[in-house]
Write an enzyme that holds these catalytic residues in place. Structure first.
Site, PDB file in Angstrom:
ATOM      1  N   ASP A 154       0.861  -1.187   0.000  1.00 11.92           N
ATOM      2  CA  ASP A 154       0.000   0.000   0.000  1.00 11.92           C
ATOM      3  C   ASP A 154       0.891   1.228   0.000  1.00 11.92           C
ATOM      4  O   ASP A 154       1.975   1.212   0.582  1.00 11.92           O
ATOM      5  CB  ASP A 154      -0.905   0.007   1.235  1.00 11.92           C
ATOM      6  CG  ASP A 154      -1.975  -1.068   1.181  1.00 11.92           C
ATOM      7  OD1 ASP A 154      -2.356  -1.478   0.083  1.00 11.92           O
ATOM      8  OD2 ASP A 154      -2.436  -1.499   2.255  1.00 11.92           O
ATOM      9  N   ASP A 168      -7.001  -1.645  -4.359  1.00 10.99           N
ATOM     10  CA  ASP A 168      -8.072  -1.340  -3.403  1.00 10.99           C
ATOM     11  C   ASP A 168      -9.055  -0.342  -4.006  1.00 10.99           C
ATOM     12  O   ASP A 168     -10.271  -0.485  -3.867  1.00 10.99           O
ATOM     13  CB  ASP A 168      -7.486  -0.748  -2.113  1.00 10.99           C
ATOM     14  CG  ASP A 168      -6.595  -1.710  -1.356  1.00 10.99           C
ATOM     15  OD1 ASP A 168      -6.775  -2.937  -1.512  1.00 10.99           O
ATOM     16  OD2 ASP A 168      -5.718  -1.241  -0.619  1.00 10.99           O
TER      17      ASP A 168
END
Length: 195
Positions: A154, A168
């Protein structure tokens, strides 16, 4: 209409609107105009989402990992590499194997829906889900600490919000689009329900 068509008429119980039209030049009945399946749209959107996610992760790991965060919009939005073993937005870090299994199930379900997919908006939504699921599944399979236990990369870090990635984002946008399409009564096969 020819004399033969007047005499024969439409078969009993058949709906002329759904049976197709008669071609006057050849006297043949054409298939109802439903359009083709939208698998190409689904695959294209999924491939785009997957490639963008994969390339962005490769770049940020090579350039940003173990370095200070890069400020995109002051402290409101930064790029900062975080290894996440949980679900989207850092939820459920102890459930890596379960989340991997869920991603596989999502991919299988989308593949089954694709057989009856005639709606372009549904193809786009499912393509985003598929590309995002493949993106994070790739991390879980190939990144450390091991196969099916890998940590997802991330890097998009807004202030007062969880760090996330493009996979995501694709999953969330695809999910939102599916909710909108469902509320509007549009099915994946192109059928529209009017309540």
């Amino acid at each position: 209409m020819t004399e033969v068509e007047r005499t024969i008429g439409t078969p009993e119980g058949a709906d002329p609107a759904t049976e197709g039209s008669v071609d006057d030049a050849h006297g043949e009945r054409s298939a109802p105009a439903k359009g083709g399946r939208r698998i190409g749209v689904l695959v294209s959107v999924a491939a785009l989402a997957y490639v963008l996610d994969l390339v962005s992760k490769l770049i940020v790991v090579a350039v940003l990992e173990h370095h200070a965060p890069i400020q995109v919009i002051g402290t409101v939005l930064q790029l900062d590499v975080v290894r996440n073993r949980g679900a989207a937005f850092g939820v459920g870090e102890a459930l890596t194997l379960v989340l991997t299994a869920i991603a596989v199930v999502v991919i299988v379900v989308i593949a089954r829906i694709a057989r009856k997919l005639y709606s372009t908006p549904w193809a786009i939504a499912l393509g985003m889900l598929l590309g995002g699921a493949f993106g994070n599944l790739t991390d879980r399979v190939f990144r450390s600490p091991g196969v099916f236990q890998g940590a997802v990369v991330d890097f998009i870090a807004p202030t007062h919000f969880a760090v996330f990635n493009l996979a995501d984002s694709a999953i969330v946008c695809g999910g939102i689009l599916i909710v909108i399409l469902s509320f509007r009564g549009l099915d994946p096969d192109g059928t529209v329900h009017r309540d």
